[in-house]
Design a protein around this motif. Structure first.
Motif, mmCIF file in Angstrom:
data_model
loop_
_atom_site.group_PDB
_atom_site.id
_atom_site.type_symbol
_atom_site.label_atom_id
_atom_site.label_comp_id
_atom_site.label_asym_id
_atom_site.label_seq_id
_atom_site.Cartn_x
_atom_site.Cartn_y
_atom_site.Cartn_z
ATOM 1 N N VAL A 81 -2.523 13.834 -6.183
ATOM 2 C CA VAL A 81 -3.278 13.674 -4.936
ATOM 3 C C VAL A 81 -3.456 15.048 -4.314
ATOM 4 C CG1 VAL A 81 -3.350 12.617 -2.658
ATOM 5 C CG2 VAL A 81 -2.322 11.372 -4.587
ATOM 6 N N GLU A 82 -4.709 15.438 -4.075
ATOM 7 C CA GLU A 82 -5.005 16.740 -3.479
ATOM 8 C C GLU A 82 -5.860 16.546 -2.243
ATOM 9 O OE1 GLU A 82 -6.673 21.179 -4.749
ATOM 10 O OE2 GLU A 82 -6.980 19.434 -6.074
ATOM 11 N N VAL A 83 -5.453 17.178 -1.166
ATOM 12 C CA VAL A 83 -6.192 17.133 0.088
ATOM 13 C C VAL A 83 -6.563 18.564 0.459
ATOM 14 C CG1 VAL A 83 -6.154 16.502 2.520
ATOM 15 C CG2 VAL A 83 -5.025 15.028 0.833
ATOM 16 N N THR B 139 0.817 -1.209 0.000
ATOM 17 C CA THR B 139 0.000 0.000 0.000
ATOM 18 C C THR B 139 0.854 1.264 0.000
ATOM 19 O OG1 THR B 139 -1.720 -1.173 1.218
ATOM 20 C CG2 THR B 139 -1.829 1.225 1.241
ATOM 21 N N GLY C 297 -2.212 10.888 3.832
ATOM 22 C CA GLY C 297 -3.234 10.102 4.518
ATOM 23 C C GLY C 297 -4.187 9.360 3.612
ATOM 24 N N LYS C 298 -4.113 9.554 2.312
ATOM 25 C CA LYS C 298 -5.027 8.908 1.380
ATOM 26 C C LYS C 298 -4.351 7.734 0.681
ATOM 27 C CE LYS C 298 -7.636 11.400 -1.222
ATOM 28 N NZ LYS C 298 -8.135 12.413 -2.196
ATOM 29 N N LYS C 299 -5.057 6.597 0.611
ATOM 30 C CA LYS C 299 -4.540 5.441 -0.112
ATOM 31 C C LYS C 299 -4.650 5.707 -1.612
ATOM 32 C CE LYS C 299 -5.181 0.452 -0.633
ATOM 33 N NZ LYS C 299 -5.989 -0.730 -0.209
ATOM 34 N N VAL C 300 -3.538 5.475 -2.347
ATOM 35 C CA VAL C 300 -3.531 5.766 -3.777
ATOM 36 C C VAL C 300 -3.047 4.555 -4.564
ATOM 37 C CG1 VAL C 300 -3.137 8.222 -3.409
ATOM 38 C CG2 VAL C 300 -1.189 6.689 -3.706
ATOM 39 N N ARG D 246 0.324 5.448 0.697
ATOM 40 C CA ARG D 246 -0.567 6.503 1.178
ATOM 41 C C ARG D 246 0.120 7.851 1.002
ATOM 42 N NH1 ARG D 246 -4.959 4.707 4.036
ATOM 43 N NH2 ARG D 246 -4.907 2.498 4.661
ATOM 44 N N GLU E 152 -1.110 19.623 -2.114
ATOM 45 C CA GLU E 152 -1.151 18.756 -3.302
ATOM 46 C C GLU E 152 0.204 18.094 -3.499
ATOM 47 O OE1 GLU E 152 -2.808 20.371 -7.016
ATOM 48 O OE2 GLU E 152 -0.929 19.682 -7.964
#
Length: 302
Positions: free
Chosen positions: A182-184, A164, A169-172, A166, A189
């Motif tokens: 990936v943008e939070v 995995t 904090g986001k699984k990609v 991340r 970003e």
């Protein structure tokens, strides 16, 4: 039989040798024998982590570069490093920052006259940047990179990303040959490029993960971070092949000076301008040899 009898063959040999030397027109130049010079060692490098970040603190009133590396090695001097953390000061409101922490972080570079190789292994790793004390920029389970350049063979560059990943904090899910964004909201970003490789006829380079970072948590301007992060990079350059080279400079040929006077007869007969001198020298030697033989026979009869 007296001693003069033994001198006859020696005189004849000396005369023949001198005539032969004159006939070839002077000394002969010989080139030195060639020998194979050994090729140079190859080159290799490897690094677990490298950062090139610009950190702006307190609403951009203070700018601090965050340049760090973990387990960076180079060869020909073969080396291996296995440190598990890299810590920097002065970029996180006065607190020390662990940029990377891992269970396994190994970089190795070897090189000789047969092969050069750089390799990286990284497992259970977390990367942090200023302003995000509790949130990782990226987390990976296992990453490997390897670049191999063997003499006379096609270089190889490869990387593997297992498990995995991340980001903030986001699984990609990452794909090779493209960029993942990936943008939070309220955080920032990150753009990721997976398994970037490059090879030529004698070199290879691979980067498992390349991150372009733009982070400004909640846009408070407490810590704004821009720049790049590299994970698991390796390079190599094949050893230089051996080459043939002369062991010493060849001796110079004799200088040929042009002759003056008419040259018509030389063109007709195929002779050279040195022919009259060679013939005269050979005749003189032959006459001397004949006189020596006659003198030796007279002494023998006496």
């Amino acid at each position: 039989m007296n001693s003069n009898t033994f001198r006859m063959p020696a005189r004849r040999s000396a005369a023949a040798a001198a005539a032969a030397a004159l006939a070839v027109g002077g000394p002969v130049a010989f080139a030195a024998p060639a020998h194979a010079t050994g090729g140079a060692d190859g080159r290799a490098s490897a690094v677990v982590l490298r950062t090139g970040l610009d950190v702006s603190l307190l609403n951009k009133t203070v700018n601090v570069p965050l340049k760090a590396s973990l387990n960076e090695v180079q060869a020909p001097a073969s080396a291996e490093k296995t440190a598990l953390t890299v810590q920097v000061e002065g970029v996180d409101q006065g607190r020390p920052l662990n940029v990377l922490r891992a269970d396994v972080a190994s970089a190795k570079a070897t090189a000789d006259r047969e092969k050069a190789e750089g390799s990286v292994t990284l497992a259970h790793a977390k990367v942090h940047v200023p302003g995000l004390p509790l949130l990782s920029l990226i987390e990976v389970e296992e990453v490997t990179s390897r670049a191999v350049c063997a003499a006379g063979e096609k270089p190889v560059a490869e990387s593997n990303l297992l498990g995995t990943v991340r980001v903030l904090g986001k699984k990609v899910t990452l794909t090779t040959g493209g960029t993942t964004r990936v943008e939070v909201p309220g955080v920032g970003e990150v753009r990721l490029e997976l398994s970037r490789t490059e090879t030529t006829s004698r070199t290879a380079a691979v980067t498992a993960l390349e991150l372009a970072v733009s982070v400004n948590p909640l846009k408070l301007n407490v810590a704004e971070v821009e720049g790049a992060v590299t994970l698991a990079a390796a390079t190599c350059e094949a050893p230089a092949p051996a080459s043939a080279a002369p062991s010493a400079a060849p001796s110079a040929p004799p200088e040929v000076k042009p002759q003056t006077g008419p040259q018509e007869n030389l063109a007709e007969t195929g002779g050279s301008s040195a022919t009259p001198y060679v013939a005269a020298g050979a005749f003189a030697l032959l006459a001397a040899g004949t006189a020596g033989v006659v003198l030796a026979r007279r002494r023998a009869r006496d």
